[in-house]
Design an enzyme around this catalytic site. Structure first.
Site, mmCIF file in Angstrom:
data_model
loop_
_atom_site.group_PDB
_atom_site.id
_atom_site.type_symbol
_atom_site.label_atom_id
_atom_site.label_comp_id
_atom_site.label_asym_id
_atom_site.label_seq_id
_atom_site.Cartn_x
_atom_site.Cartn_y
_atom_site.Cartn_z
ATOM 1 N N HIS A 22 -4.354 -33.360 17.495
ATOM 2 C CA HIS A 22 -3.186 -34.133 17.953
ATOM 3 C C HIS A 22 -2.085 -33.220 18.467
ATOM 4 O O HIS A 22 -0.955 -33.659 18.653
ATOM 5 C CB HIS A 22 -2.666 -35.005 16.805
ATOM 6 C CG HIS A 22 -3.698 -35.953 16.305
ATOM 7 N ND1 HIS A 22 -3.784 -37.260 16.728
ATOM 8 C CD2 HIS A 22 -4.735 -35.769 15.447
ATOM 9 C CE1 HIS A 22 -4.819 -37.849 16.145
ATOM 10 N NE2 HIS A 22 -5.414 -36.957 15.361
ATOM 11 N N LYS A 29 0.839 -1.201 0.000
ATOM 12 C CA LYS A 29 0.000 0.000 0.000
ATOM 13 C C LYS A 29 0.877 1.255 0.000
ATOM 14 O O LYS A 29 0.688 2.170 -0.774
ATOM 15 C CB LYS A 29 -0.905 -0.041 1.234
ATOM 16 C CG LYS A 29 -1.831 1.132 1.380
ATOM 17 C CD LYS A 29 -2.802 0.891 2.534
ATOM 18 C CE LYS A 29 -3.529 2.162 2.920
ATOM 19 N NZ LYS A 29 -4.496 1.955 4.007
ATOM 20 N N GLU A 35 -4.999 -7.294 15.127
ATOM 21 C CA GLU A 35 -4.494 -5.970 14.764
ATOM 22 C C GLU A 35 -5.625 -4.938 14.842
ATOM 23 O O GLU A 35 -5.381 -3.754 15.047
ATOM 24 C CB GLU A 35 -3.867 -5.991 13.362
ATOM 25 C CG GLU A 35 -2.930 -4.820 13.117
ATOM 26 C CD GLU A 35 -2.080 -4.962 11.876
ATOM 27 O OE1 GLU A 35 -0.856 -5.082 12.001
ATOM 28 O OE2 GLU A 35 -2.639 -4.959 10.765
ATOM 29 N N GLU A 67 10.575 -4.673 4.473
ATOM 30 C CA GLU A 67 10.702 -6.071 4.054
ATOM 31 C C GLU A 67 10.370 -6.231 2.574
ATOM 32 O O GLU A 67 11.076 -6.902 1.816
ATOM 33 C CB GLU A 67 9.748 -6.967 4.860
ATOM 34 C CG GLU A 67 10.071 -7.071 6.337
ATOM 35 C CD GLU A 67 9.345 -6.029 7.184
ATOM 36 O OE1 GLU A 67 9.114 -4.896 6.694
ATOM 37 O OE2 GLU A 67 9.032 -6.341 8.341
ATOM 38 N N LYS A 72 8.787 -1.023 14.057
ATOM 39 C CA LYS A 72 9.280 -0.639 12.724
ATOM 40 C C LYS A 72 10.292 0.494 12.866
ATOM 41 O O LYS A 72 11.367 0.475 12.275
ATOM 42 C CB LYS A 72 8.118 -0.103 11.878
ATOM 43 C CG LYS A 72 7.300 -1.122 11.152
ATOM 44 C CD LYS A 72 6.405 -0.387 10.142
ATOM 45 C CE LYS A 72 5.363 -1.291 9.529
ATOM 46 N NZ LYS A 72 4.460 -0.596 8.624
ATOM 47 N N GLY A 90 -4.934 -2.283 5.327
ATOM 48 C CA GLY A 90 -4.134 -3.425 4.843
ATOM 49 C C GLY A 90 -4.799 -4.763 5.091
ATOM 50 O O GLY A 90 -4.920 -5.595 4.186
ATOM 51 N N ARG A 91 -5.253 -4.995 6.325
ATOM 52 C CA ARG A 91 -5.818 -6.311 6.652
ATOM 53 C C ARG A 91 -7.196 -6.536 6.049
ATOM 54 O O ARG A 91 -7.763 -7.622 6.159
ATOM 55 C CB ARG A 91 -5.830 -6.513 8.167
ATOM 56 C CG ARG A 91 -6.529 -5.409 8.943
ATOM 57 C CD ARG A 91 -6.111 -5.463 10.407
ATOM 58 N NE ARG A 91 -6.627 -4.356 11.208
ATOM 59 C CZ ARG A 91 -6.045 -3.178 11.315
ATOM 60 N NH1 ARG A 91 -4.940 -2.913 10.636
ATOM 61 N NH2 ARG A 91 -6.549 -2.241 12.097
HETATM 62 C C1 G6Q Z 1 -2.560 -3.997 8.018
HETATM 63 C C2 G6Q Z 1 -1.325 -3.383 8.466
HETATM 64 C C3 G6Q Z 1 -0.057 -4.032 7.974
HETATM 65 C C4 G6Q Z 1 0.312 -3.723 6.524
HETATM 66 C C5 G6Q Z 1 1.753 -4.144 6.277
HETATM 67 C C6 G6Q Z 1 2.186 -3.921 4.852
HETATM 68 O O1 G6Q Z 1 -3.671 -3.629 8.296
HETATM 69 O O2 G6Q Z 1 -1.374 -2.043 8.202
HETATM 70 O O3 G6Q Z 1 -0.097 -5.422 8.118
HETATM 71 O O4 G6Q Z 1 -0.562 -4.353 5.652
HETATM 72 O O5 G6Q Z 1 2.598 -3.471 7.163
HETATM 73 O O6 G6Q Z 1 2.070 -2.586 4.498
HETATM 74 P P1 G6Q Z 1 2.239 -2.134 3.003
HETATM 75 O O7 G6Q Z 1 1.125 -2.726 2.213
HETATM 76 O O8 G6Q Z 1 2.187 -0.633 3.021
HETATM 77 O O9 G6Q Z 1 3.563 -2.645 2.522
#
Ligand code: G6Q
Length: 548
Positions: A385, A208, A354, A214, A513, A268-269
């Site tokens: 199990h 996003k 989250e 990463e 972060k 994001g989620r």
């Molecule tokens: C989700 C969070 C988080 C996010 C990641 C990746 O709700 O905000 O999990 O999706 O940190 O972020 P980017 O899509 O910006 O790389």
């Protein structure tokens, strides 16, 4: 507002009622009411069924819970979300993942602007692109067709699409191999590249912000690998991006024409319904992706329109509140009896924890009650199990959500019957338990001494009376999976609304972060040191520097 939650009449009535319910045995409730399953189960047409009869609830419990939802204006808050109000107050954003799957296409206004034309335009571009990859109009730089898609993203840009792609394996386009890379551990991208053919591989860089450390590191390594094999000129044929940050995407070297956009009002989620779902459409075809959106849309309409006592997300959310806040059970296990759903709990961990793992209310004060439960899970029967010992006999009950399809997408002999029989047995065992009298009677049939019976009996007693929900879906097809996933999103919404917290920010993710960035900077500034210096010492020094 949130701090007064415990003083609300609807809350105090539930607290009082919980006192009376503590001693009630579900066994007895079932014995007294043979129609209990029917009374305490709800449906979304032929697609989903929620059976919540194996909870310590009565008619009165449910009435009080629906009163609590009314007192907390859950329905009005849901309407505000769907209408594009900026309910994510700490980030000043609307929360509109529901607009992404608004198949009815009714206008959704943000600041007076209908977002639907833009949503539909991106969907059309996705449809074209996916079609071109599948029919070979889009090819790699050497003219070969794409057969491998590597999604590079993390968190919300990974977990949702990965969960869906795994779940819908039966719908996969023949010959397409999907991979997901998320971890900054170089082994993650390293092993995928080891299996990939550069000529036929497409990388989807999903971020996003297009700044996530990463993802940027993995994307850079993928690009370096590809350019090393096929030359810089090959990059445009092998890289597309999904992002809200056009500048970042072009700076990375991906043409804006190969970028699929979305908007700040997609968390994001909650983003698998947006262009972040591109790897889903590439894996199963655009029609499958549309069916996923349709299933989620059906759940959205149901959530908005169904009366409270027929409303699946509302009821599931309130049952969770009852178990967490009134019976004091601080965790939830989500156990899908479907191998395809093996990443469902992982996705849900993020969606739930989250969103609601917060100790501050919308008014900036502590809600004064327990909020986000710990969510975890693994598929059954494997989990039986593994950690089910604790679920059956651990000191604190862990409510379970069992999820299963009625039909298997990969039938094999009697396997599906075995699977479902196991799931139903677990729910029943948790509810019934095994009393000491039953244990002793059973031991008495074995050839063991009275002393041995005495010693063994306490270990074999199951307290029972442990809650579970059972969610049956017609099958794990795109439509039902869309509905199931949206059910949980709205469940989380309901709970956040009752607790009076903002389910749509994630400040808790920021600090780590930030510190990782500081440490990395400090690390770069360090003299790599002598060979005798251990990694731990180096990190320690970098940390000191970061603090300083
Ligand atoms: C989700 C969070 C988080 C996010 C990641 C990746 O709700 O905000 O999990 O999706 O940190 O972020 P980017 O899509 O910006 O790389």
């Amino acid at each position: 507002m949130a701090q007064d939650l415990k003083q609300l009449p609807a809350w105090t009535a539930l607290a009082k009622h919980a006192g009376a319910m503590r001693e009630v045995l579900m066994r007895d409730l079932f014995a007294r009411n043979p129609g209990r399953f029917r009374r305490f189960s709800l449906r979304l047409g032929e697609h989903l069924l929620l059976d919540y009869s194996r909870n310590r609830v009565t008619e009165e419990t449910m009435r009080l819970l629906y009163d609590l939802a009314a007192a907390r204006n859950v329905a009005a808050r849901a309407r505000a979300m769907f209408a594009g109000e900026r309910i994510n107050i700490t980030e000043g954003r609307a929360v509109l993942h529901t607009a992404l799957r608004n198949r009815g296409n009714q206008p959704v206004l943000v600041d007076g602007q209908d977002v639907m034309p833009a949503v539909n335009a991106v969907l059309e571009r996705m449809r074209d692109f996916v079609g071109a990859v599948h029919d070979g109009r889009w090819r790699g730089a050497t003219g070969k067709r794409i057969d491998t898609v590597v999604n590079i993203g993390i968190g919300g840009s990974d977990l949702g699409p990965r969960m869906v792609v795994e779940a819908l394996r039966a719908d996969r386009k023949p010959g397409m191999r999907p991979f997901f890379v998320s971890n900054v551990d170089g082994a993650d991208i390293g092993w995928v590249l080891a299996e990939a053919n550069p000529e036929t591989t497409l990388f989807v860089i999903a971020s996003k912000t297009f700044t996530t450390q990463e993802t940027m590191a993995n994307a850079a390594s993928a690009r370096e690998w590809l350019a090393g094999k096929l030359g810089e000129g090959a990059v445009p044929n092998h890289f597309v991006a999904v992002s809200t940050n056009e500048k970042g995407v072009t700076a990375f070297g991906i043409d804006a024409r190969n970028m699929f956009g979305f908007w700040d009002w997609v968390g994001g989620r909650y983003s698998l319904w947006s262009a972040i779902g591109l790897p889903i459409a590439l894996a199963i075809g655009f029609e499958g992706f549309e069916a996923l959106l349709c299933g989620a849309h059906a759940m959205d309409r149901h959530f908005l329109e169904a009366p409270p006592d027929e409303n699946l997300p509302l009821t599931l959310g309130l049952i969770g509140i009852w178990n967490a806040n009134f019976l004091g059970f601080p965790a939830v296990a989500v156990i899908p009896y479907d191998q395809g759903l093996h990443r469902f709990a992982a996705h849900l961990q993020q969606v739930d924890m989250e969103s609601n793992g917060k100790a501050v209310g919308l008014d900036g004060r502590a809600p004064g009650v327990a909020t986000g439960p710990v969510v975890f899970g693994e598929p059954g029967t494997n989990s039986q199990h593994a950690f089910f010992q604790l679920i059956h006999q651990g000191p604190v009950p862990v409510p379970v959500d069992f999820i299963a399809p009625l039909e298997s997408r990969k039938p094999m002999g009697r396997h599906h019957e075995l699977l479902l029989a196991n799931m139903l047995a677990q729910g029943e065992a948790l509810m019934r338990g095994k009393t000491e009298v039953e244990v002793r009677a059973e031991l008495a049939t074995q050839k063991i001494s009275a002393a041995a019976i005495e010693a063994l009996a306490p270990h074999k007693v199951f307290g029972g009376n442990r809650p579970s929900n059972t969610i049956l879906m017609k099958s794990v097809d795109p439509y039902c999976l869309g509905a199931l996933t949206a059910l949980y999103e709205h469940k989380v919404f309901v709970q956040g609304a009752v607790w009076g917290i903002n389910s749509f920010d994630q400040w808790g993710v920021e600090l780590g972060k930030q510190l990782a960035g500081d440490i990395l900077e400090a690390w770069k500034a360090l003299d790599p040191g002598t060979e005798s210096e251990s990694l731990v010492e180096l990190v320690g020094r970098a940390q000191q520097k970061g603090r300083g």
